[in-house]
Every structure is written in structure tokens, then in C-alpha cells.
Design a protein around this motif. Structure first.
Motif, PDB file in Angstrom:
ATOM      1  N   ARG A 182       0.831  -1.205   0.000  1.00 59.45           N
ATOM      2  CA  ARG A 182       0.000   0.000   0.000  1.00 59.45           C
ATOM      3  C   ARG A 182       0.869   1.260   0.000  1.00 59.45           C
ATOM      4  NH1 ARG A 182      -5.476  -0.465   2.096  1.00 59.45           N
ATOM      5  NH2 ARG A 182      -6.339  -2.314   1.122  1.00 59.45           N
ATOM      6  N   ASP A 237      -4.921   3.418  -0.090  1.00 57.09           N
ATOM      7  CA  ASP A 237      -5.187   2.860  -1.414  1.00 57.09           C
ATOM      8  C   ASP A 237      -5.903   3.849  -2.333  1.00 57.09           C
ATOM      9  OD1 ASP A 237      -7.592   2.801  -0.047  1.00 57.09           O
ATOM     10  OD2 ASP A 237      -8.165   0.809  -0.747  1.00 57.09           O
ATOM     11  N   LYS A 287      -6.591   6.442  -5.241  1.00 58.70           N
ATOM     12  CA  LYS A 287      -6.091   6.511  -6.613  1.00 58.70           C
ATOM     13  C   LYS A 287      -6.653   7.764  -7.261  1.00 58.70           C
ATOM     14  CE  LYS A 287      -5.987   4.063 -10.987  1.00 58.70           C
ATOM     15  NZ  LYS A 287      -6.292   2.816 -11.676  1.00 58.70           N
ATOM     16  N   ARG A 293       3.509   6.354  -5.218  1.00 58.20           N
ATOM     17  CA  ARG A 293       3.377   6.634  -6.656  1.00 58.20           C
ATOM     18  C   ARG A 293       2.388   7.764  -6.895  1.00 58.20           C
ATOM     19  NH1 ARG A 293       3.115   0.755  -8.354  1.00 58.20           N
ATOM     20  NH2 ARG A 293       0.907   1.144  -8.152  1.00 58.20           N
ATOM     21  N   GLU A 294       1.276   7.739  -6.160  1.00 59.05           N
ATOM     22  CA  GLU A 294       0.276   8.812  -6.308  1.00 59.05           C
ATOM     23  C   GLU A 294       0.872  10.169  -5.919  1.00 59.05           C
ATOM     24  OE1 GLU A 294      -2.712   8.556  -7.721  1.00 59.05           O
ATOM     25  OE2 GLU A 294      -2.495   6.381  -7.941  1.00 59.05           O
ATOM     26  N   SER A 340     -12.078   7.525   0.476  1.00 58.63           N
ATOM     27  CA  SER A 340     -10.729   7.362  -0.066  1.00 58.63           C
ATOM     28  C   SER A 340      -9.900   8.626   0.111  1.00 58.63           C
ATOM     29  CB  SER A 340     -10.795   7.001  -1.549  1.00 58.63           C
ATOM     30  OG  SER A 340     -11.433   5.767  -1.710  1.00 58.63           O
ATOM     31  N   LEU A 355       1.879   2.064  -3.389  1.00 61.30           N
ATOM     32  CA  LEU A 355       0.774   2.654  -4.152  1.00 61.30           C
ATOM     33  C   LEU A 355       0.639   4.142  -3.882  1.00 61.30           C
ATOM     34  CD1 LEU A 355      -2.076  -0.008  -3.760  1.00 61.30           C
ATOM     35  CD2 LEU A 355      -0.765   0.515  -5.828  1.00 61.30           C
ATOM     36  N   GLN A 382     -10.283   3.987  -5.681  1.00 63.09           N
ATOM     37  CA  GLN A 382      -9.396   3.118  -4.897  1.00 63.09           C
ATOM     38  C   GLN A 382      -8.646   2.192  -5.819  1.00 63.09           C
ATOM     39  OE1 GLN A 382     -12.414   1.263  -2.382  1.00 63.09           O
ATOM     40  NE2 GLN A 382     -11.411   2.140  -0.610  1.00 63.09           N
ATOM     41  N   HIS A 383      -7.407   1.902  -5.480  1.00 62.59           N
ATOM     42  CA  HIS A 383      -6.683   0.870  -6.203  1.00 62.59           C
ATOM     43  C   HIS A 383      -7.363  -0.459  -5.927  1.00 62.59           C
ATOM     44  CE1 HIS A 383      -3.176   2.953  -7.809  1.00 62.59           C
ATOM     45  NE2 HIS A 383      -3.230   3.706  -6.736  1.00 62.59           N
TER      46      HIS A 383
END
Length: 160
Positions: free
Chosen positions: A14, A71, A73, A20-21, A117, A17, A158-159
Motif C-alpha cells: 500500500r 489505497d 487513486k 506513486r500517487e 478514499s 501505491l 481506490q486501487h
């Protein structure tokens, strides 16, 4: 504005993830919060994790607080800035997006919703948010408690 991200230390997947965002969306101001793990019920741990951040905002005298789950996105480059720049003047919770629920023409949630989220909580709503202690999912427990505005267009999911 500082983005407060809830994660669990052992969930390195997580962390990758959301990092990266952060990089992709040029987000430099953020804090990472370790989520609660004391209950056998995941939804209680989630509620307590979100409430801990809101409590910290209240105690610090902050006008609003921005929270994301690990998570989250963002739905394209510039989504984060769009969300921040289009914050409504009048809201209790401002949501980056929802996965379920009905949104009215005024961009307000009409009934239940699913999706914390990424969202902001206004100081006027802190006490209501902090006083939720019922058994169930936090987003479902919020039904009918305030003015919940959804960003239009939605900017977060969400991823999988």
C-alpha cells in the motif's frame, strides 16, 4: 494543505501505491499515520484511525483536515489540485469521490455513500464525526449527519 494518509506499517504494498500517487501528482505536503489495529473488527480500526486524525485537527484548532486512505487513486494528473481548488464554501465533508450512493444536482450526497478514499472534514463537523461510536462502516454511519459534497467531476477512486 497537508494530506494525512492512513496506512498500516506492515502494508508495504500500500505504501508503494500511495507513494506513486504522491510523486505522479506532485504532492509534497503529507503526513503518514499508522492505522489502529487494536480491534478484531476492521471497520472499528478504520473508524478509530480516521477519528484520530480529526481529533488531532480539532485539538490543533485547524479549520479543516484532509484525509486519504493508503489505497487512494487519483484519476489523472492534476486531479489533486482540482480537488483543492474546487472546495465548496459550505460543506461538512468534501469527498474526492464515492463508489456508491446517490449524488444530487447540487453535488451533495442524497442518501448513503461508500467512499472515504480522500476527503476533507470541516471544523464545524469535528464533534459529530468524533462522536460516532456505533458498530458498522464509518461511511454508512455518517448517513444523514451533515452536508456531504462530492467533487464534480470525481477525482479519486481506490486501487483494486
Amino acid at each position: 494543505m497537508i494530506l494525512n494518509i492512513i496506512t498500516l506499517p506492515h502494508r508495504e504494498d500500500r505504501r508503494a501505491l500511495f507513494e506513486r500517487e504522491l510523486i505522479f501528482n506532485n504532492i509534497h505536503e503529507y503526513l503518514v499515520w499508522h492505522g489502529h489495529t487494536s480491534s478484531n473488527h476492521t471497520f472499528i480500526n478504520i473508524r478509530k484511525s480516521h477519528q484520530a486524525i480529526v481529533l488531532a485537527a480539532k485539538e490543533a484548532g485547524m479549520k479543516e483536515i484532509l484525509i486519504a486512505e493508503d489505497d487512494f487513486k487519483l484519476l489523472g494528473y492534476g486531479s489533486y489540485e482540482y480537488f483543492l481548488n474546487n472546495k465548496p464554501d459550505d460543506y461538512d465533508i468534501y469527498l474526492g469521490g464515492i463508489m456508491d450512493g446517490t449524488i444530487g444536482e447540487d453535488n451533495c450526497v442524497k442518501d448513503f455513500f461508500c467512499g472515504l478514499s480522500m476527503y476533507m472534514v470541516h471544523e464545524r463537523f469535528y464533534d459529530k464525526f468524533l462522536n460516532i461510536h456505533k458498530f458498522g462502516n464509518l461511511d454508512r454511519l455518517l448517513v444523514g449527519m451533515g452536508k456531504f459534497v462530492v467533487c464534480n467531476p470525481m477525482v479519486v477512486s481506490q486501487h483494486g
